[in-house]
Motif scaffolding. Sequence first.
Motif, mmCIF file in Angstrom:
data_model
loop_
_atom_site.group_PDB
_atom_site.id
_atom_site.type_symbol
_atom_site.label_atom_id
_atom_site.label_comp_id
_atom_site.label_asym_id
_atom_site.label_seq_id
_atom_site.Cartn_x
_atom_site.Cartn_y
_atom_site.Cartn_z
ATOM 1 N N HIS A 2 0.831 -1.208 0.000
ATOM 2 C CA HIS A 2 0.000 0.000 0.000
ATOM 3 C C HIS A 2 0.863 1.254 0.000
ATOM 4 C CE1 HIS A 2 -2.959 -2.893 1.821
ATOM 5 N NE2 HIS A 2 -3.596 -2.428 0.767
ATOM 6 N N GLU A 3 0.233 2.366 -0.358
ATOM 7 C CA GLU A 3 0.948 3.647 -0.435
ATOM 8 C C GLU A 3 1.664 3.991 0.864
ATOM 9 O OE1 GLU A 3 -2.392 3.493 -1.301
ATOM 10 O OE2 GLU A 3 -2.453 4.056 -3.409
ATOM 11 N N GLU A 4 0.988 3.754 1.993
ATOM 12 C CA GLU A 4 1.580 4.086 3.289
ATOM 13 C C GLU A 4 2.844 3.268 3.548
ATOM 14 O OE1 GLU A 4 -1.639 3.319 2.868
ATOM 15 O OE2 GLU A 4 -2.720 5.138 3.452
ATOM 16 N N GLU A 5 2.813 1.995 3.144
ATOM 17 C CA GLU A 5 3.977 1.132 3.347
ATOM 18 C C GLU A 5 5.137 1.566 2.445
ATOM 19 O OE1 GLU A 5 2.041 -3.153 4.458
ATOM 20 O OE2 GLU A 5 1.679 -2.374 2.431
ATOM 21 N N ILE A 6 4.819 1.896 1.206
ATOM 22 C CA ILE A 6 5.856 2.352 0.275
ATOM 23 C C ILE A 6 6.483 3.641 0.791
ATOM 24 C CG2 ILE A 6 6.295 3.241 -2.054
ATOM 25 C CD1 ILE A 6 3.988 1.331 -2.977
ATOM 26 N N PHE A 7 5.635 4.589 1.206
ATOM 27 C CA PHE A 7 6.133 5.863 1.718
ATOM 28 C C PHE A 7 6.987 5.636 2.963
ATOM 29 C CE2 PHE A 7 5.979 9.761 4.181
ATOM 30 C CZ PHE A 7 6.328 10.707 3.224
ATOM 31 N N GLY A 8 6.525 4.790 3.857
ATOM 32 C CA GLY A 8 7.253 4.507 5.095
ATOM 33 C C GLY A 8 8.626 3.910 4.848
ATOM 34 N N LYS A 9 8.686 2.926 3.948
ATOM 35 C CA LYS A 9 9.976 2.299 3.632
ATOM 36 C C LYS A 9 10.921 3.303 2.970
ATOM 37 C CE LYS A 9 9.160 -1.746 5.214
ATOM 38 N NZ LYS A 9 9.679 -2.003 6.545
ATOM 39 N N MET A 10 10.363 4.118 2.099
ATOM 40 C CA MET A 10 11.155 5.134 1.422
ATOM 41 C C MET A 10 11.717 6.137 2.447
ATOM 42 S SD MET A 10 9.726 8.060 -1.065
ATOM 43 C CE MET A 10 9.040 8.802 0.399
ATOM 44 N N LEU A 11 10.871 6.554 3.363
ATOM 45 C CA LEU A 11 11.303 7.485 4.401
ATOM 46 C C LEU A 11 12.410 6.864 5.250
ATOM 47 C CD1 LEU A 11 10.913 10.174 5.870
ATOM 48 C CD2 LEU A 11 9.150 9.060 7.243
ATOM 49 N N GLN A 12 12.221 5.613 5.610
ATOM 50 C CA GLN A 12 13.228 4.905 6.399
ATOM 51 C C GLN A 12 14.562 4.834 5.646
ATOM 52 O OE1 GLN A 12 12.846 0.558 6.970
ATOM 53 N NE2 GLN A 12 12.883 1.041 9.160
ATOM 54 N N ASP A 32 7.113 12.983 17.682
ATOM 55 C CA ASP A 32 7.408 11.904 18.613
ATOM 56 C C ASP A 32 8.094 10.753 17.869
ATOM 57 O OD1 ASP A 32 6.289 9.235 20.128
ATOM 58 O OD2 ASP A 32 6.623 10.905 21.499
ATOM 59 N N ARG A 33 9.083 10.125 18.487
ATOM 60 C CA ARG A 33 9.784 9.019 17.859
ATOM 61 C C ARG A 33 8.848 7.879 17.490
ATOM 62 N NH1 ARG A 33 10.765 4.152 17.894
ATOM 63 N NH2 ARG A 33 9.878 3.921 19.950
ATOM 64 N N THR A 34 7.871 7.625 18.330
ATOM 65 C CA THR A 34 6.917 6.544 18.039
ATOM 66 C C THR A 34 6.124 6.841 16.777
ATOM 67 O OG1 THR A 34 6.484 6.786 20.413
ATOM 68 C CG2 THR A 34 5.514 4.949 19.355
ATOM 69 N N PHE A 35 5.816 8.109 16.559
ATOM 70 C CA PHE A 35 5.079 8.504 15.368
ATOM 71 C C PHE A 35 5.928 8.252 14.123
ATOM 72 C CE2 PHE A 35 3.252 11.948 12.556
ATOM 73 C CZ PHE A 35 2.090 11.248 12.259
ATOM 74 N N ILE A 36 7.223 8.561 14.192
ATOM 75 C CA ILE A 36 8.137 8.293 13.080
ATOM 76 C C ILE A 36 8.139 6.794 12.790
ATOM 77 C CG2 ILE A 36 10.559 8.331 12.304
ATOM 78 C CD1 ILE A 36 9.311 11.135 12.359
ATOM 79 N N SER A 37 8.203 5.996 13.821
ATOM 80 C CA SER A 37 8.195 4.544 13.663
ATOM 81 C C SER A 37 6.902 4.069 12.989
ATOM 82 C CB SER A 37 8.355 3.864 15.026
ATOM 83 O OG SER A 37 8.254 2.461 14.896
ATOM 84 N N LEU A 38 5.776 4.614 13.421
ATOM 85 C CA LEU A 38 4.485 4.230 12.835
ATOM 86 C C LEU A 38 4.415 4.608 11.350
ATOM 87 C CD1 LEU A 38 2.115 5.232 15.771
ATOM 88 C CD2 LEU A 38 2.611 2.904 14.982
ATOM 89 N N ILE A 39 4.952 5.759 11.004
ATOM 90 C CA ILE A 39 4.979 6.174 9.597
ATOM 91 C C ILE A 39 5.860 5.206 8.796
ATOM 92 C CG2 ILE A 39 5.727 7.946 7.963
ATOM 93 C CD1 ILE A 39 5.059 10.042 10.152
ATOM 94 N N GLU A 40 7.058 4.934 9.319
ATOM 95 C CA GLU A 40 7.990 4.062 8.607
ATOM 96 C C GLU A 40 7.446 2.646 8.436
ATOM 97 O OE1 GLU A 40 11.906 4.187 10.323
ATOM 98 O OE2 GLU A 40 12.257 6.239 9.620
ATOM 99 N N ASN A 41 6.604 2.226 9.342
ATOM 100 C CA ASN A 41 6.014 0.886 9.266
ATOM 101 C C ASN A 41 4.695 0.865 8.499
ATOM 102 O OD1 ASN A 41 7.916 -0.870 10.673
ATOM 103 N ND2 ASN A 41 7.513 0.463 12.408
ATOM 104 N N GLY A 42 4.329 2.006 7.926
ATOM 105 C CA GLY A 42 3.120 2.073 7.116
ATOM 106 C C GLY A 42 1.830 2.034 7.902
ATOM 107 N N LYS A 43 1.919 2.305 9.194
ATOM 108 C CA LYS A 43 0.734 2.253 10.052
ATOM 109 C C LYS A 43 0.070 3.614 10.236
ATOM 110 C CE LYS A 43 2.381 -1.822 12.507
ATOM 111 N NZ LYS A 43 1.832 -2.755 11.589
#
Length: 84
Positions: A2-12, A32-43
């Motif tokens: 999904h788009e969120e997962e692609i964006f998250g991996k790209m950001l990572q 927040d660091r947890t928010f960065i993690s959630l974005i990177e994991n596509g959540k």
Amino acid sequence: MHEEEIFGKMLQEERKAKKISQEKLAKLAGLDRTFISLIENGKRSPTFSTILKICSALEIAPSELFSIYEKKDPDYMAKKGGKR
């Protein structure tokens, strides 16, 4: 993927290429660091405002970030009904 997962991996990938930890990116972006993690994991899907903060922290232009996204998801235009 999904788009969120692609964006998250790209950001990572961009973050790691600059040798920045999630914690440091979060601090630089005022998030927040947890928010960065959630974005990177596509959540989580970041708002445009959040994307701008992350871009500033990574010292990357938003247009460059979206250009990278388009390369990672070549079907983006087709999925959205656009033309190439």
